[in-house]
Each structure stands twice: as structure tokens, then as C-alpha cells.
Write an enzyme that holds these catalytic residues in place. Sequence first.
Site, PDB file in Angstrom:
ATOM      1  N   HIS B  77       0.846  -1.202   0.000  1.00  0.00           N
ATOM      2  CA  HIS B  77       0.000   0.000   0.000  1.00  0.00           C
ATOM      3  C   HIS B  77       0.877   1.246   0.000  1.00  0.00           C
ATOM      4  O   HIS B  77       0.715   2.145  -0.820  1.00  0.00           O
ATOM      5  CB  HIS B  77      -0.932  -0.004   1.208  1.00  0.00           C
ATOM      6  CG  HIS B  77      -1.543   1.330   1.514  1.00  0.00           C
ATOM      7  ND1 HIS B  77      -2.472   1.921   0.697  1.00  0.00           N
ATOM      8  CD2 HIS B  77      -1.331   2.203   2.537  1.00  0.00           C
ATOM      9  CE1 HIS B  77      -2.817   3.100   1.202  1.00  0.00           C
ATOM     10  NE2 HIS B  77      -2.134   3.295   2.316  1.00  0.00           N
ATOM     11  N   ASP B 106       7.972  22.039 -25.831  1.00  0.00           N
ATOM     12  CA  ASP B 106       8.049  20.706 -25.223  1.00  0.00           C
ATOM     13  C   ASP B 106       9.098  20.729 -24.131  1.00  0.00           C
ATOM     14  O   ASP B 106       9.617  21.776 -23.800  1.00  0.00           O
ATOM     15  CB  ASP B 106       8.371  19.629 -26.262  1.00  0.00           C
ATOM     16  CG  ASP B 106       7.772  18.291 -25.834  1.00  0.00           C
ATOM     17  OD1 ASP B 106       8.154  17.786 -24.782  1.00  0.00           O
ATOM     18  OD2 ASP B 106       6.896  17.782 -26.555  1.00  0.00           O
ATOM     19  N   TRP B 142       7.606   0.138   4.042  1.00  0.00           N
ATOM     20  CA  TRP B 142       8.258   0.825   2.922  1.00  0.00           C
ATOM     21  C   TRP B 142       9.658   1.282   3.271  1.00  0.00           C
ATOM     22  O   TRP B 142      10.409   1.673   2.417  1.00  0.00           O
ATOM     23  CB  TRP B 142       7.383   1.979   2.395  1.00  0.00           C
ATOM     24  CG  TRP B 142       7.425   3.263   3.169  1.00  0.00           C
ATOM     25  CD1 TRP B 142       6.795   3.531   4.343  1.00  0.00           C
ATOM     26  CD2 TRP B 142       8.113   4.471   2.807  1.00  0.00           C
ATOM     27  NE1 TRP B 142       7.044   4.823   4.738  1.00  0.00           N
ATOM     28  CE2 TRP B 142       7.838   5.425   3.816  1.00  0.00           C
ATOM     29  CE3 TRP B 142       8.914   4.846   1.729  1.00  0.00           C
ATOM     30  CZ2 TRP B 142       8.366   6.718   3.782  1.00  0.00           C
ATOM     31  CZ3 TRP B 142       9.425   6.140   1.710  1.00  0.00           C
ATOM     32  CH2 TRP B 142       9.148   7.055   2.722  1.00  0.00           C
ATOM     33  N   SER B 172      13.862   6.269 -13.020  1.00  0.00           N
ATOM     34  CA  SER B 172      12.838   7.006 -13.742  1.00  0.00           C
ATOM     35  C   SER B 172      12.670   8.421 -13.169  1.00  0.00           C
ATOM     36  O   SER B 172      12.641   9.400 -13.914  1.00  0.00           O
ATOM     37  CB  SER B 172      11.522   6.237 -13.677  1.00  0.00           C
ATOM     38  OG  SER B 172      10.444   7.082 -13.906  1.00  0.00           O
ATOM     39  N   SER B 173      12.592   8.520 -11.828  1.00  0.00           N
ATOM     40  CA  SER B 173      12.406   9.862 -11.253  1.00  0.00           C
ATOM     41  C   SER B 173      13.591  10.758 -11.546  1.00  0.00           C
ATOM     42  O   SER B 173      13.423  11.955 -11.765  1.00  0.00           O
ATOM     43  CB  SER B 173      12.240   9.826  -9.740  1.00  0.00           C
ATOM     44  OG  SER B 173      11.504   8.759  -9.328  1.00  0.00           O
ATOM     45  N   HIS B 256      13.164  11.787   4.090  1.00  0.00           N
ATOM     46  CA  HIS B 256      12.526  13.048   4.413  1.00  0.00           C
ATOM     47  C   HIS B 256      12.383  13.962   3.202  1.00  0.00           C
ATOM     48  O   HIS B 256      11.282  14.455   2.941  1.00  0.00           O
ATOM     49  CB  HIS B 256      13.147  13.783   5.592  1.00  0.00           C
ATOM     50  CG  HIS B 256      12.321  14.966   5.914  1.00  0.00           C
ATOM     51  ND1 HIS B 256      11.211  14.903   6.707  1.00  0.00           N
ATOM     52  CD2 HIS B 256      12.341  16.215   5.406  1.00  0.00           C
ATOM     53  CE1 HIS B 256      10.598  16.067   6.700  1.00  0.00           C
ATOM     54  NE2 HIS B 256      11.269  16.891   5.916  1.00  0.00           N
ATOM     55  N   GLU B 258      12.007  13.046   0.366  1.00  0.00           N
ATOM     56  CA  GLU B 258      10.946  12.396  -0.396  1.00  0.00           C
ATOM     57  C   GLU B 258       9.560  12.895   0.016  1.00  0.00           C
ATOM     58  O   GLU B 258       8.701  13.117  -0.834  1.00  0.00           O
ATOM     59  CB  GLU B 258      11.041  10.872  -0.208  1.00  0.00           C
ATOM     60  CG  GLU B 258       9.865  10.079  -0.727  1.00  0.00           C
ATOM     61  CD  GLU B 258       9.764  10.051  -2.236  1.00  0.00           C
ATOM     62  OE1 GLU B 258      10.733  10.467  -2.894  1.00  0.00           O
ATOM     63  OE2 GLU B 258       8.712   9.635  -2.746  1.00  0.00           O
ATOM     64  N   TYR B 260       8.763  15.732   1.065  1.00  0.00           N
ATOM     65  CA  TYR B 260       8.541  17.066   0.490  1.00  0.00           C
ATOM     66  C   TYR B 260       8.428  16.995  -1.019  1.00  0.00           C
ATOM     67  O   TYR B 260       7.738  17.812  -1.633  1.00  0.00           O
ATOM     68  CB  TYR B 260       9.618  18.039   0.954  1.00  0.00           C
ATOM     69  CG  TYR B 260       9.273  18.539   2.322  1.00  0.00           C
ATOM     70  CD1 TYR B 260       8.280  19.496   2.474  1.00  0.00           C
ATOM     71  CD2 TYR B 260       9.849  18.008   3.454  1.00  0.00           C
ATOM     72  CE1 TYR B 260       7.883  19.913   3.719  1.00  0.00           C
ATOM     73  CE2 TYR B 260       9.464  18.418   4.713  1.00  0.00           C
ATOM     74  CZ  TYR B 260       8.482  19.378   4.835  1.00  0.00           C
ATOM     75  OH  TYR B 260       8.087  19.773   6.079  1.00  0.00           O
ATOM     76  N   SER B 271      -1.042  27.426  -5.137  1.00  0.00           N
ATOM     77  CA  SER B 271      -0.682  28.813  -5.383  1.00  0.00           C
ATOM     78  C   SER B 271      -1.229  29.323  -6.709  1.00  0.00           C
ATOM     79  O   SER B 271      -1.207  30.529  -6.955  1.00  0.00           O
ATOM     80  CB  SER B 271       0.840  28.994  -5.365  1.00  0.00           C
ATOM     81  OG  SER B 271       1.345  28.635  -4.114  1.00  0.00           O
ATOM     82  N   HIS B 305      14.896  12.893  12.428  1.00  0.00           N
ATOM     83  CA  HIS B 305      13.716  12.980  13.283  1.00  0.00           C
ATOM     84  C   HIS B 305      12.836  11.746  13.106  1.00  0.00           C
ATOM     85  O   HIS B 305      11.880  11.577  13.849  1.00  0.00           O
ATOM     86  CB  HIS B 305      12.938  14.290  13.076  1.00  0.00           C
ATOM     87  CG  HIS B 305      12.267  14.453  11.745  1.00  0.00           C
ATOM     88  ND1 HIS B 305      12.039  15.666  11.181  1.00  0.00           N
ATOM     89  CD2 HIS B 305      11.781  13.566  10.852  1.00  0.00           C
ATOM     90  CE1 HIS B 305      11.430  15.534  10.024  1.00  0.00           C
ATOM     91  NE2 HIS B 305      11.260  14.259   9.796  1.00  0.00           N
ATOM     92  N   HIS B 306      13.169  10.909  12.148  1.00  0.00           N
ATOM     93  CA  HIS B 306      12.470   9.631  12.043  1.00  0.00           C
ATOM     94  C   HIS B 306      13.150   8.567  12.895  1.00  0.00           C
ATOM     95  O   HIS B 306      12.728   7.422  12.901  1.00  0.00           O
ATOM     96  CB  HIS B 306      12.433   9.169  10.590  1.00  0.00           C
ATOM     97  CG  HIS B 306      11.682  10.108   9.698  1.00  0.00           C
ATOM     98  ND1 HIS B 306      10.335  10.003   9.490  1.00  0.00           N
ATOM     99  CD2 HIS B 306      12.078  11.187   8.992  1.00  0.00           C
ATOM    100  CE1 HIS B 306       9.928  10.976   8.679  1.00  0.00           C
ATOM    101  NE2 HIS B 306      10.975  11.713   8.365  1.00  0.00           N
ATOM    102  N   THR B 331       6.880  26.509   5.996  1.00  0.00           N
ATOM    103  CA  THR B 331       5.571  25.910   5.727  1.00  0.00           C
ATOM    104  C   THR B 331       4.467  26.846   6.206  1.00  0.00           C
ATOM    105  O   THR B 331       3.468  27.054   5.514  1.00  0.00           O
ATOM    106  CB  THR B 331       5.466  24.550   6.440  1.00  0.00           C
ATOM    107  OG1 THR B 331       6.684  23.828   6.216  1.00  0.00           O
ATOM    108  CG2 THR B 331       4.311  23.741   5.915  1.00  0.00           C
ATOM    109  N   LYS B 334       3.845  29.760   3.915  1.00  0.00           N
ATOM    110  CA  LYS B 334       3.000  29.440   2.768  1.00  0.00           C
ATOM    111  C   LYS B 334       1.520  29.514   3.142  1.00  0.00           C
ATOM    112  O   LYS B 334       0.709  30.088   2.424  1.00  0.00           O
ATOM    113  CB  LYS B 334       3.339  28.060   2.212  1.00  0.00           C
ATOM    114  CG  LYS B 334       4.785  27.953   1.773  1.00  0.00           C
ATOM    115  CD  LYS B 334       4.988  26.893   0.723  1.00  0.00           C
ATOM    116  CE  LYS B 334       4.315  27.251  -0.555  1.00  0.00           C
ATOM    117  NZ  LYS B 334       5.185  27.743  -1.600  1.00  0.00           N
ATOM    118  N   ARG B 453       1.676   1.128  15.282  1.00  0.00           N
ATOM    119  CA  ARG B 453       1.312   1.045  13.881  1.00  0.00           C
ATOM    120  C   ARG B 453       1.828  -0.271  13.305  1.00  0.00           C
ATOM    121  O   ARG B 453       2.578  -0.989  13.951  1.00  0.00           O
ATOM    122  CB  ARG B 453       1.889   2.234  13.095  1.00  0.00           C
ATOM    123  CG  ARG B 453       3.393   2.207  12.944  1.00  0.00           C
ATOM    124  CD  ARG B 453       3.925   3.525  12.430  1.00  0.00           C
ATOM    125  NE  ARG B 453       3.947   3.570  10.960  1.00  0.00           N
ATOM    126  CZ  ARG B 453       4.798   4.307  10.253  1.00  0.00           C
ATOM    127  NH1 ARG B 453       5.716   5.050  10.874  1.00  0.00           N
ATOM    128  NH2 ARG B 453       4.764   4.322   8.942  1.00  0.00           N
TER     129      ARG B 453
END
Lengths: 274, 531, 269
Positions: B77, B106, B142, B172-173, B256, B258, B260, B271, B305-306, B331, B334, B453
Amino acid sequence: MEHASLASPAAAHAGMHADPSAHTPAPSFWPILLAGGMGAVVFLVFLVYLGVPLAGVLLAAAVLYTLVAASGWANTIAVERRHMDQVQTNKDLTRGFFFFLASEGMIFVSYFEYLYYSRFTSAHWPPAGMPTLETTLPAIATLILVGSSFTLNWAVHALLHGKKTAAKNWMLLTIAMGITFLGMQGFEWGFLNGVLGFTLTTGAYSSAYFLMTGFHGAHVTVGLLMLALVYWRMEKGEYNQQYHMSLKAAEYYWHFVDIVWVFLFFSLYLFQSH
Amino acid sequence: MSTHVATAGVTQPRQYHGVLDWITTTDHKKIGIMYIVFALINGWLGGSLAGLIRLNLYNPDWHIVSPALYNQLMTMHATIMIFLTLMTAFAGFGNYLVPLMIGARDMAFPKLNAFAFWLLIPAAMMLYGSFFVVGGAAADGWWSYPPLSTAQFSAGHGEDLWILAVILLGISSIMGAINFLVTVIDMRAPGMNWMKLPLFVWSWVVTAWMLVLAVPVLSGALFMLLSDRWLNTGFYRPALGGDPLLYQHLFWFFGHPEVYIMILPGFGMISHIIPSMARKKLFGYKGMVMAIWSIGVIGFMVWAHHMFTAGISASARVFFSMASMFISVPTGVKIYSWLASVWGGVIRFTTAMKFALGFIFTFVLGGLSGLMLAVVPFDILVHNTYFVVAHFHYVLVGGSVMTLFAGTYYWFPKITGRMLSEKLGSWVFWLFFIGMNWVFMPMHLLGIEGMARRVANYRIEFRPLNQFISEGFIFMLLAGILFTYSIIKALREPKTAGDDPWQANDIELHLEWATSSPPPAYNFAEIPEVD
Amino acid sequence: MSLALLSSYAQQAGTSMAQAMAQAAAKGSAAPVRNAFSQPGGIVAIRAAAASLRAFVWVIPFILIAYILLAYVIIKFRDKGDGRKPATFHENNPLEFLWTIIPLIVVITVALHSYPTLTFMEFGGNNPALTIDVVGHQFFWEYKYPQYGIDISNDTLVVPANAVVDLDLTSVDVIHGFYVPGLGIQMDALPGRITNLWFKAKPGYYKGQCTQLCGVNHAQMLIDVQVVPNDQFQAWLAKHRTQSASLPAAPPAALPVAPTAARKARGKA
Ligand code: HEM
Ligand SMILES: [Cu+2]
Ligand SMILES: [Cu+2]
């Protein structure tokens, strides 16, 4: 966005001065063919690992196929570029290549992070039971590889000044130095493996050593292939003062590989104890 | 609506038709559409797994699925939602919109663009196919932390396929990101200087940078993991002097940024939507650009922080807690700027706007629960509980997914020339908004009550909340069905949207609204000049 | 309101709320079951919960400000069809400066505010009365009392009340997470490493569970802690020591590092 406005609002829209579709990129089969090839290679590597019969043969075929697709793509681009703005496409490709090298560099960064983290968290370095690596031979190899960056520079320089023979000679020398470097690395690996019994699976430290030097060696190999291709195109006289994009790319790549090696040399060989 | 006469010149490139057209296309718009459709399909598949998860958790000891399968569902998932849905959806909108917004015909490398998309297919096949290999799909979360993910504890080949697929997705990314960067740097229309760049483009510039710098680190970490599995190396194996904690550092160095990567393009969308629907210029453009950049930079300095409870040193805890605090400042900037953009405006409550305002509501909560989690004593109390699950679903579902809904409602007319039904849209919004809060709000409580979890089963005292949550899932499901139906329905209608259905260009110029809907293959008859 | 005043208010609010919660929890029975950190059962849990509440008190205004503003703009600036023209401002440097700098100061305050608690949670457990080695297994916990030669597995962890208890965690296989919210503790147990925790608790039962995905039966890897008055603890010790002695010596779980040595090293680092 303060003052953004359209200089001539109608132009974006309904102008019919020239055929605008001339500027749209041509469709191509290469992307999907290459993507399929890469996917197949990765999947077949997995099957080879599983020991599925014939997977090895298929893998070889898939690799070949992928190479063909890649060169077909490269060829299309080379043909297309003849009709395009050289300066602009060169700029694009160079920039793209630069970003690519940045991401390659980050892979090495992850390995260096691994190495330095282990180094600063373990009591001994090299870790207990691991040999201290011999430095003389790698030092010579380093000199050779760093030297080859200079000879390559001279080759490019000579070409840009129209001295084609000198350029080819410098190029040959560069390639020879690269091969020598690889040979010395191979010798070193053989020595560590065979004589010292320092192998990929001896411990985390040896794993890191072989991964880093191996990954770098793979890059040297790719660099050599690029240089060989460039040499071949030099032979065919395809480069001139303006048109030498692939030469530039190969040059950047080679410098990149050299710089990474210098870091590797310092981290793995030169400063071993703490 | 204006008409475009495509003169059949000699230089006209060869065209294919039907399926071949899509297969061979190098048109950023078609590639963008393929990305978006791919994302929608994977959203459904990943969402179905979530449905199974919620079903299984409806009652303790129900075991609708075995614990082993539960771990596979949970892992897949996350993987599907992150790599195949959110990232590809944003890549799709980026592909479609960035060249239009900067006035280009293009992307810089159209073939590379197609390649990046097609590479998703083998990766997705490997991921989905892994359910059918011996041992099933990957089941290690994950994060895929070793030693659990080493051969000794995860002998099944799902894990191998997972690693290989994620490496492919990473390639790919990276290819896509390089393309975005070069496109924006080199192909802006004359006069479109950096400080006139639309914010969606800016957000993709920063996102692409983060991809280029972060994804390779994941590849490196996974490569070492694979080599531990296949070649018996010792990178993460304590017995050989390796260290599993190192994987965590490498993983989160990617992980992390990722998160964002999965929200910045959404910020960019909001925006655009808010000013256009409030009929007022975006407030604080410069501040917004600075905020995106500081998020991009600080985002690389908060990874641990993880890992507050992973045994890192006290000084590391202090540093990473402070750095994480800092990241909530841009953040916040914004959020305030969006609110100020609405201030004094004349709001049209289109579905896009509802999703945009709903996004602000949920994202504030997600951002602030993030801030709470950066407080180490609190994190120790709720790390790896449902509180964290609530946090990241608030920012990813309440954040990223809501921005994608908003963006779809906003740009669908541009992409297809047709309007999505606003009446259905209102239903989609309210069902989703209510369902989303219904499902994820109580998870904060579950976490505070101490439910871990990634569990297939739980103590009886957690049952009421779990049932409540599972029931809320039905609302999200209905929203998904209505949304998909509404898209299919719209696609059968005539193309009546017009060039600029939201009158966006009355407020400030956005080039994508200055061409027809859908735009012609060449986007602009003449490259626009901006001044 | 000055920052100092605000923060002292927050501190009081945090501590007293946590204490009220603790008292409420304690009222129920002599040995209440405490499953969550909202029922803190000792100084570590109370300080952690108080620090959390303090941080939360800081966060509330931000939620409120954002939501009030959101509601306000939605109601006030709707298109009422009266032909009102939208405003045209789109910049205000002082305002933007303020909404950058004030949150910055606040978050720095929040972070700094939590550090004393963090330090306490990390280093506050001096002179432990009892040291226990906690070893994670797929899928159970093993508790060793090296001072008493006791080694139990898959059982309740029994410790004395109101005494500093020191836990050294490690694992023999994969990473596990030792989480008992009522005691205010959570720490991973990693193979090849020793991590450390301490707590000091009131009598009661505390429930927890493994929080680091560790395989198929991760969800079944529960933790039960029983904190008892010292006399009961002594009785428990006596019973278990004889039991352990009568049992054939179990093969010691392969610990890669001796816990005590590691603790010394950690103390140095
Ligand atoms: C506003 C600032 C934010 C802060 C201070 C923050 C802080 C944190 C912290 C401390 C954690 C770790 C919690 C734990 O595992 O105990 C976390 C987890 C997470 N955050 Fe955030 N966060 C913020 C915003 C975001 C955003 C914008 C996103 C994504 C769009 C995001 C996505 C996630 C995800 C996915 C996780 C969980 C990853 C996992 O454990 O699987 N966060 N956040
Ligand atoms: Cu994070
Ligand atoms: Cu466990």
C-alpha cells in the site's frame, strides 16, 4: 509575477506565420524499447540470481538488445540534431549531463557516508581482523589516473585548435592510462582476495572496500568505452571546433571519475588509522 | 474558441495513430496524461489494499487476511501510494503544465521524458507480480529496514523484486527530474525570467533538485541491501561488523526529502488555484519562492527525526529536533500567504477552490502534528504509533491528494477541453473531506492511547476507534467512485471549455490559459513573449 | 503578554494537567492498569507528558489563528454577487517579516523548552537500583536480571516501585521497539548494539508492545510490566531465583556485546 503580460497577446494563439508543428518533437519507438530492455535486464538479473535455467543466455540477449536500443536512440538524436539549433541543444545536453553527474555523485556520497559512519563509530580502524592496505601501488595508480585527466585535457585542447593528429595521440595515451589503472586495480583485487583472503564477505569493511572500488571501476570502464567511442569518431573526422558534444561529455565524465577516485584514495588508502 | 490550422508542411514529423501514437509519443502533454492515468489506476489499486487493511482491522482477531499477508498489504500500500501514485501524479501534472507555463513547445529531452514514463511499467509489473512469487510480496514496510529485510529474515523473493523495482523507479524519477531542470533553465519563453516563473514551475524546480540529490542515496542504500541479500556482504549485518542503523540514516536521508517531493508540487498547484478563484493576485510571491527553497534546503537536514528512538546520541536528537522545528516556519509562511491571497478577494467556490481551502484546513493540522512530533519527549511517547500514521496521512491525503483533486478540477478543462461536473464535484469534495477527517482524525487518539502502527491485530480496548475509522473509509471510497465516474462522464461530453474557463488571465498572466483547450501539439503557434 | 510569562504559564498548565491525569488514573484502584501516556505512572512519564502538553499549548494558538483566519476569509470574502471588486494588494513586507520571525521564535522556544525534559529522560537515571537486560526475540521479550541471576522470557517484567530501573536493550535477530507509554519510555532494541532506558514508576500494571515492525507476529509481541512495592518484589525475586536454579541452565542468548561494557562505553561517549 509582477508585471508579466503577453507582449502581443494574439501571437501565442492564432499566428500562422510559419508551420508551428515543425517544432514539435518527432515520435519515437526508442524510449519504450529501451525502457522495456532495461526492465528486462533487471528482471533477468533476478532470474539469474534464482538460478533459472537459460536466464543467463536471456540476460546476455537482453543486454545486447538494450545496447542496440540505446545506440539506435543515440543515432536518431545525432541525425535529428543536424536540423536543430546546435548551440542550444549542446547547452541542454551539457546541463542535463551535469545534473546526471550530480546524481551519480550522490550515489558515491551514500557509500562515503557508509564508510565514514562506520569509521567513526568503530573502536579500531581498519576494524579488528582487517589488514591495513598497502599504499604504494594505489598511489601510483592514482598518479596515472589523475595524469590521464591532464592528457585528456590536452587532447581536447589540441582538437579545438585543429591539431587532429596530436588530439588522437593524446586520446590514445589517455585510454592506455585508463586501462593501466584498471589493470592495477585488478591486480590489487587479486592480491587482496588471493593472498590476504580479504574478500567481499570478510566483513562490513571489506564489503565497503570492494563495493566502492568496484563501483568506481565500473565507472572507469564506462568512461573508457566513452573515450573509445570518441576516439573512433575522431578517426572518422566527425568532430570540429563547433561540433564535439560527445567529446565534451566523455571529458566531463572522465574528470568526474578521477575526482571520485581521489576521494576514494584518500579515504580508503591514505588515511587508514585513527 | 479559436481554431488552429496545422499546415501540412514538408517538415511535419511522421505521425502514428491509435495505440502506436501513445506508444511513440514524445509530446509532453500526452506523456503527462499517461502519467496521470497511470497514477489514477495505481491510486485505485493502492486504495483497495487500504480497504483490505481497514477491513482486517475492523475487529481484533478477525484475521480476514493472515498476519503475513497483512504485512505485505501494508508494505505494498505504502509503496504503491508513494512511488506509483503520488510521485507519478505530480510528474504527470508537471509534464503537462511546466512547458505550457514557461511558454515552451516541449520538454528539453522529449524522448527521455517518454523513457522515464515507460520505465514505470516494468517496475510496476515487478511490484504487482511480487504478490505471486513464493513468499509473497515484500512485507518489511516501505522503509525495508535490515536486518528484517536481509535474506536471513525475509527469505521470500518479494523483497528482491521490491528492491529492484524501487531502484528502477528511482532511475525514472531522476531522469524526469533532470528533464524538468534543463527545461526550466533553458527553455523559458523570452521575457520569462526567474522571478516571473509561475509557482508551480518553481515548486517543480526545487522538487527536481531534491530528486536528483536524494533518490541516488536510496539507490545506494538499496544496492548495499541487495548485495547483503545476494552476495553475502556485511553492510548491515552486525555479525560481520556492519550496522543496521546506517541503513536508517541513508534511507531517511532520502526519505525526508521524499515527503517534500510529494507535497511541493501540490503547494505549487494551490498557489495557482487560490488566486485565480479568489480573483486576486497571489500574495507574497517572493516569500513563497524563498519558502519553497528553504524547505528544499532544510529538508536535507532533518532526516534523523524519524530515528529519535533508534538509539542516536543526545546531541543528534537535539540538533534534528531543532532543524525539524525550523522547517515548519517556511511551511507556515505558505499557509499565511495563501490566506492573505484570499483576503479581500471575491471567492468563487468551485470544486477546485473547495479542495484548495479544504487542503489548508487539513494541512495546518498535519503540519502542526509534525511540529509536535519534532518535540523529542512527545515523539518518544508516540513514535511508531497511530499518531504518526495520522500525521502523515494528514499531510499526504489531506495535503498531497487534496491538492491533486484541486489540480484535476482546475486543469481538467485545459487538458481535455471539457469541464468536470461541478455538481458531482461538490459531492466528491464533501465526501472526501468528511471521509478523510473521519478516518484520520481518530488515529491521533489511537496513537495517544498507545496503539502501535503496522499491526495486524490489536488489544480489545482499541476496537471502538478502529471500527469508527474503518466505517469512515466508505466515504472516501464513494468519493473515489464519484470522482472517477465524473471524469469518464466528462470525457464523453463535447469540448466546450474554452481557452480560459476560470478567467485566470484576468488576474495575472498564466501562459497555459493563453492557448486553446486542449492545446495543439505545438502548444503555441508562436512562442509567446512575456514582458 | 511577554514570552516569559507565556512560557511559565505553559509550563504550569502542562505539569498540572499531567498530574491531574495521573491522579485521576491512580484513583481507580490500588494498582491501576496504565496503557497510555495520558495515564503517566512515574516521573519519566509525567515529565514527558508535561513536556508534550507544554508544546501543545504553544501549538494551539497556531491552529486557532489559521482556522479563525480561514473561517473569516471564507465567510467574509465570498462572492455575494454584489459586484464587489477584489482588492489588489499582493505584498506587505513588514507583515511577511513578522509571520516568519514570530513563528521562528516560537518554534525555537518550543524546542528549547523540551530539552531539559529530554536531558532528564536521557541522563536522569543515576544510580539505578536495578539493571535489567532486555533482549528482543522474534516474537517475545527476554528479561535478564544479572544482579540476581534471573532470566525470564515471554513473561511479565516485574520491577520495584519508586526505584530507578535501568534497561539495556538489544536484540538477537531483527530490530524491535520497546514501548511502554504509561512509563514514558520507548527505545529500539537493535542487534549488535546496546541502547538504554530508565524509568521510575508507581505501582501498577503497564501495557506496551513492540513498535518496530519485526516480522509476521509483530502485533503479538506485547509487553506487560508490573511495578510492585519493594517487599513484593523481594518475594518475587526469591521465588524466581529458586525456579531459575532448579531449571537446567538455558543456553545464554548470544549477545554480541556485553551490556555492562557497552554501558560504560556509552557513558564515556
Ligand atoms: C511541517 C513540518 C513537518 C514536521 C516538523 C514534520 C515532522 C515529522 C516527524 C518528526 C516525523 C517522525 C515521526 C515518527 O516517526 O515518530 C514525521 C513523519 C512523517 N512525515 Fe512529517 N513533518 C512535517 C511535515 C510533513 C510533510 C509536509 C509531509 C509530506 C507531505 C510529511 C510526511 C511525513 C511522513 C510520510 C512521515 C512518516 C514516515 C513513516 O514513518 O513512514 N511531513 N514528520
Ligand atoms: Cu521527515
Ligand atoms: Cu518485535
